[in-house]
Enzyme design. Structure first.
Site, PDB file in Angstrom:
ATOM      1  N   GLU A 183      18.573 -31.082 -11.003  1.00 15.60           N
ATOM      2  CA  GLU A 183      18.255 -31.814 -12.325  1.00 15.60           C
ATOM      3  C   GLU A 183      16.764 -32.026 -12.555  1.00 15.60           C
ATOM      4  O   GLU A 183      16.474 -31.245 -13.845  1.00 15.60           O
ATOM      5  CB  GLU A 183      18.115 -33.047 -11.672  1.00 15.60           C
ATOM      6  CG  GLU A 183      17.725 -34.416 -12.369  1.00 15.60           C
ATOM      7  CD  GLU A 183      17.332 -35.542 -11.495  1.00 15.60           C
ATOM      8  OE1 GLU A 183      18.472 -36.357 -11.868  1.00 15.60           O
ATOM      9  OE2 GLU A 183      16.222 -35.961 -10.846  1.00 15.60           O
ATOM     10  N   ASP A 202      25.999 -32.233 -14.052  1.00 15.10           N
ATOM     11  CA  ASP A 202      25.288 -32.740 -15.312  1.00 15.10           C
ATOM     12  C   ASP A 202      23.679 -32.088 -15.629  1.00 15.10           C
ATOM     13  O   ASP A 202      23.291 -32.338 -16.519  1.00 15.10           O
ATOM     14  CB  ASP A 202      24.897 -35.032 -14.674  1.00 15.10           C
ATOM     15  CG  ASP A 202      24.414 -34.675 -13.445  1.00 15.10           C
ATOM     16  OD1 ASP A 202      23.721 -33.803 -12.883  1.00 15.10           O
ATOM     17  OD2 ASP A 202      22.934 -35.543 -13.474  1.00 15.10           O
TER      18      ASP A 202
END
Length: 958
Positions: free
Chosen positions: A376, A548
């Site tokens: 991330e 993600d």
């Protein structure tokens, strides 16, 4: 995550008599590890590992004495005899030799009474053995990170070091790779007297009496050629006709007051006040730069702060157009703070930067230490530099960020060496997940059908090799734990993992483990048998991808490609855009059921069939995909899994759109583009299906109820035959309770809407935005939703006639000032307003950004946080509540620094380094009954999110 079972050549040997094998003369030195692998009322199983620390042995005889009357009833991988309490095990005929440094393992089942203490008198060929040598622990206590010195520098060096199973032989101090001091007795200290001018990274390396080593986290210090003036940030932007500021200080405290004078070179339109500053210490003082409001050409100037006998410091100040939005300037200010080396957001490796999860080290949330980092963070690093490229036209920092990502968090060929042994027709062996951690280790079950991997062959054809091009989700930047690279103990950054045990495992219950498990740390089988139960274990590597983050890389690549093309500089980053498309091609593994089983109506592991072709694809972004294999390149196996559980917060329809429709981001595989086109539609369908009557988005969907293909409660709504799950993947805390997952997911939908006008995205946003705004206040004391509470369920999905979800409701439980989520939320509103013309959304988004500017400090933008959850630092496993770190009965092991792992271990006892953290005293006070501690954290992703939110406003409205 589960691992493919490895069939080792293990001979099952019945109890036999006979004389022990005769050993050739050799100097014997050995380490023995004894572990009870399972236990029942009257019996138990155990594994015993011998490591040969001496010369090669031609025949060996391992002996021990049982303390509680235990009897061996069946043994394997050796010839067992027992006389009274004494057990003798000789080498099997097919493996007579044990090489120097080699390991042999035997196993047995036995009978026992009420107690089952382990033996303590192990010997090989009559020579007593030790337990496995554990590396010492070490912490650098001087110099302090961020400190400065002047030539001739006298830099104090100090460290604390301990060895739980021996003694500390010495502590070496290093500047980079250069040895600068050694001390052989405590207190360990020294002085670096020959430090050259420049920036240095200081570490302490402890060596124990058996040669094991551990290196401390680094301290960054600056050596100046003499007394020096410091200034930060080094670059400042100021609107024409307005003001800006920078700070000035002295590197070291003076013996008497020092006057610093500011001088300008460059445009006379820029002036700085005060013209002089007086210092008696090292505290920072603020200088204000004023730009003349004369409408002339934009100028630049350099302000030099100097004092007699001191090296000067310079700050470059650039005038920018007065019509430039405040938020464009705010982006540059925030960017300069993040990239300032003194801020501490990055560690430098050569010419590349690796972002920390946070500046602060005492940090526990998804990562369990602030100086770890995540995929991330790397995706946000790319976004930060892409935005910088948009503003400045300079794409070199973006290329550098991409190079860092590729080098440090995408495993190289050497880190995944046996992918060429992967068999797509047998991707992995099934092991059920469990809702309670005390059901682990989970038994591998080769009788449960699994499907075929339909994309491995085309990926290999497209890219010419079998390696997976995706980010592992977590690395230990400073090698704080000491796993190193594939067990070497020293290399930083190091691939690590934490979560592995089902939906109830919170960060407070995890046991850190290396991604490459060579059995050097942990127990006899490393950490593997904490998670899966099998007949035998092999050394192996394994990585887990957070979809993600990889999808955000694709999203950023789309934006960067558009911005660079508009500047005529698309060629500057064409290589990085192509590699982003490659990452998106491999990201399709997140679209598939965990074991490539049929998607839909999977209600038992045995009856749900393995799929062929794309029948195992749900086309959503699941919680992870993972891959692994043997470290032994001759072992002949590797595995891959997807995941059947998909959370609304992980969906990225914008990335799907890019990979399906943008030529520069077209995947090279045969079916990648079509898969992403299908995924775009399926993701938007799922978001519509999960939208509550209030507007918020409910949790998600799973193809494998409780991770074991169980039958869900009657009446559970379905989506393409998969089952609604209010809180997919984990329950502690409930995964869809956090408002952050609302804004992270919906931001991508809003960006898709702004860029393409997709009517499906608008329909979702038309309900979500008013709900969120109704629960928001702006201003200095802004408040945004924090925790959410859900009731009801969506209607079963009917694509031709979707239900209204009248019974699915959400309630905002409380509010907070999470600056990163506030910035994400502002992005949603600005993207939506730009396409829809919604004035309230625009005003609220701008107000949130203005609110953030009220909370600036020298490192960025942050607000205090009270961490009541830090009372879990010393939790131990509680059987009745199933909370606390769970270690199976009889399992014992050690962390690289010697921290014990076993029943009764706590989060803290396995991470004793926190006790040396400068912030620890206020946590200890809390554990002792004081108030919950408050921290002001500077998370990298949040600071980058804020900066890019400012940039987004400038892009749309500037």
């Amino acid at each position: 995550m589960t691992r493919r079972r490895v069939a080792l050549a293990v001979a099952a040997v019945v109890l036999v008599g006979g004389a022990p094998a005769v050993a050739a003369p050799a100097a014997v030195a050995c380490t023995v590890t004894y572990q009870v692998t399972n236990e029942w009322n009257t019996g138990f199983g155990a594994a015993v590992s011998i490591r040969n620390d001496g010369e090669a042995l031609n025949g060996w005889n391992l002996t021990w004495t049982f303390p509680d009357g235990q009897r061996v009833t069946q043994g394997w991988s050796g010839n067992f005899t027992q006389t009274g309490a004494v057990v003798s095990v000789t080498n099997p005929a097919w493996a007579p030799t044990l090489a120097a440094g080699g390991t042999a393992q035997v196993g047995f089942n036995g009978s026992k009474g009420s107690t089952n203490r382990p033996p303590t008198d192990f010997a090989v060929n009559g020579v007593s053995c030790t337990g496995p040598n554990q590396a010492p622990s070490v912490a650098l206590t001087a110099p302090a990170s961020g400190s400065s010195y002047t030539l001739p520098a006298q830099i104090p060096l100090a460290a604390t070091a301990q060895d739980t199973d021996g003694t500390v032989a010495k502590v070496d101090f290093y500047a980079g790779d250069t040895l600068i001091a050694t001390d052989t007795s405590a207190p360990f200290s020294g002085t670096w007297t020959s430090a050259p001018a420049g920036d240095h990274s200081i570490t302490a390396r402890a060596t124990d009496n058996l040669g094991a080593t551990k290196t401390s986290a680094p301290a960054a210090v600056k050596v100046l050629s003499g007394p020096a003036v410091l200034a930060s940030p080094s670059t400042v932007s100021v609107k024409q006709g307005q003001t800006a500021t920078f700070d000035v200080s002295l590197a070291t405290a003076p013996s008497q007051p020092v006057t610093v004078t500011l001088a300008r070179s460059g445009s006379a339109d820029l002036t700085a006040t005060p013209a002089t500053l007086t210092f008696s210490g090292t505290a920072k003082q603020t200088v204000t730069v004023t730009s003349a409001n004369n409408g002339g050409a934009l100028g630049t100037a350099t302000f030099t702060a100097s004092a007699t006998g001191y090296s000067p410091a310079s700050v470059a100040v650039n005038e920018i157009d007065p019509s430039t939005s405040d938020f464009n300037k705010a982006f540059l200010d925030q960017y300069n703070k993040i990239k300032d080396p003194a801020s501490g957001y990055f560690r430098k490796f050569g010419d590349l930067l690796v972002p920390y999860h946070s500046v602060e080290t005492l940090m526990v949330e998804a990562p369990d230490h602030g100086h770890q980092t995540t995929s991330e963070a790397f995706s946000y690093y790319l976004w930060l530099e892409a935005s910088y490229g948009r503003v400045t036209g300079d794409w070199a920092p973006f290329k550098s960020a991409f190079a860092s990502m590729e080098k440090f968090i995408i495993p190289a060929k050497a880190d995944q060496p046996t992918n060429d042994k992967y068999d797509p027709s047998k991707p992995a062996t099934y092991a059920p997940e469990h809702p309670r951690m005390d059901a682990y280790p989970s038994t591998l079950d080769g009788t449960v059908p699994v499907g075929q991997d339909p994309i491995a062959a085309e990926l290999k054809t497209a890219y010419g090799n079998s390696d997976v091009y995706g980010m592992h989700w977590l690395i230990d930047v400073d090698n704080t734990y000491g796993f190193g690279r594939c067990g070497d103990g020293t290399t930083a950054p190091a691939y690590i993992n934490t979560y592995q045990r089902g939906s109830s495992e919170s960060v407070w219950e995890t046991i850190p483990q290396p991604s490459c498990d060579t059995f050097k740390h942990g127990g006899p089988n490393g950490f593997l048998d904490l998670f899966t139960k099998d007949a035998s274990y092999a050394k192996q590597w394994k990585y887990t991808n957070a979809p993600d983050a990889d999808a955000r890389v694709v999203q950023v690549a789309l934006l960067a490609q558009q911005w660079a093309t508009a500047q005529g500089k698309a060629g500057d980053i064409s290589s990085e855009i192509g590699k982003s498309a490659k990452m998106g091609d491999y990201l399709r593994y997140a679209m598939f059921d965990k074991y490539f089983k049929r998607v839909g109506n999977c209600n038992s592991p045995s009856s749900c069939p393995g799929a062929t072709g794309k029948n195992s694809a749900h086309y959503l972004m699941s919680w992870y995909y993972a891959w692994g294999g043997a470290t032994d390149t001759s072992a002949g196996w590797a595995w891959r899994i997807g995941d059947g559980a998909s959370h609304q917060g992980y969906q990225n329809p914008l990335a799907a759109h890019a990979l399906a429709n943008v030529p520069a981001l077209k995947p090279l595989s045969a079916t990648g583009q079509q898969d992403w086109a299908t995924s775009l539609n399926r993701q938007l369908e799922m978001l519509q299906w999960l939208q509550s009557a209030d507007g918020g988005l409910a949790g998600g969907v799973t193809n494998s109820w409780e991770g074991q293909y169980a039958s869900p409660p009657a009446g559970t709504p379905t989506f393409y035959g998969m089952h609604y799950d209010a809180h997919p993947v984990w329950r502690d805390p409930p995964s869809n309770r956090w408002f952050g997952f609302q804004v992270w997911g919906i931001e991508r939908t809003a960006a898709l809407y702004r860029l393409t006008g997709d009517a499906r995205a608008k329909k979702i946003l038309d309900k979500w935005v008013p709900w969120a705004i109704a629960n928001t206040t702006t201003g200095t004391n802004f408040q945004i939703p924090a925790d959410l509470e859900w009731s009801g369920a969506p209607d079963t999905w009917n694509a031709t006639n979707p239900g209204a979800n009248a019974n699915l409701r959400v309630r905002v439980v409380n509010h907070n000032q999470d600056v990163g989520i506030a910035a994400s939320y502002a992005k949603v509103l600005l993207n939506y307003a730009a396409r829809s013309g919604n004035a309230v959304a625009k005003t609220t988004g701008e107000s949130l950004l203005t609110s953030l500017l009220s909370h600036q400090d020298s490192l960025g933008i942050a607000t205090p946080e009270t961490r009541a959850d830090y009372n879990r630092f010393d939790d131990v496993y509680n059987t009745s509540t199933a909370e606390g770190p769970y270690v199976p009965p009889g399992w014992t092991g050690k962390m690289p620094n010697g921290d014990q792992i076993g029943q009764g271990s706590s989060f803290l006892s396995m991470r004793s380094m926190f006790r040396n953290d400068p912030q620890w005293p206020k946590v200890q006070s809390y554990l002792d009954g004081g108030p919950a501690p408050t921290f002001t954290y500077h998370r990298f992703w949040a600071q980058a999110e804020i900066a890019t939110a400012f940039s987004l406003h400038a892009e749309i409205y500037g």
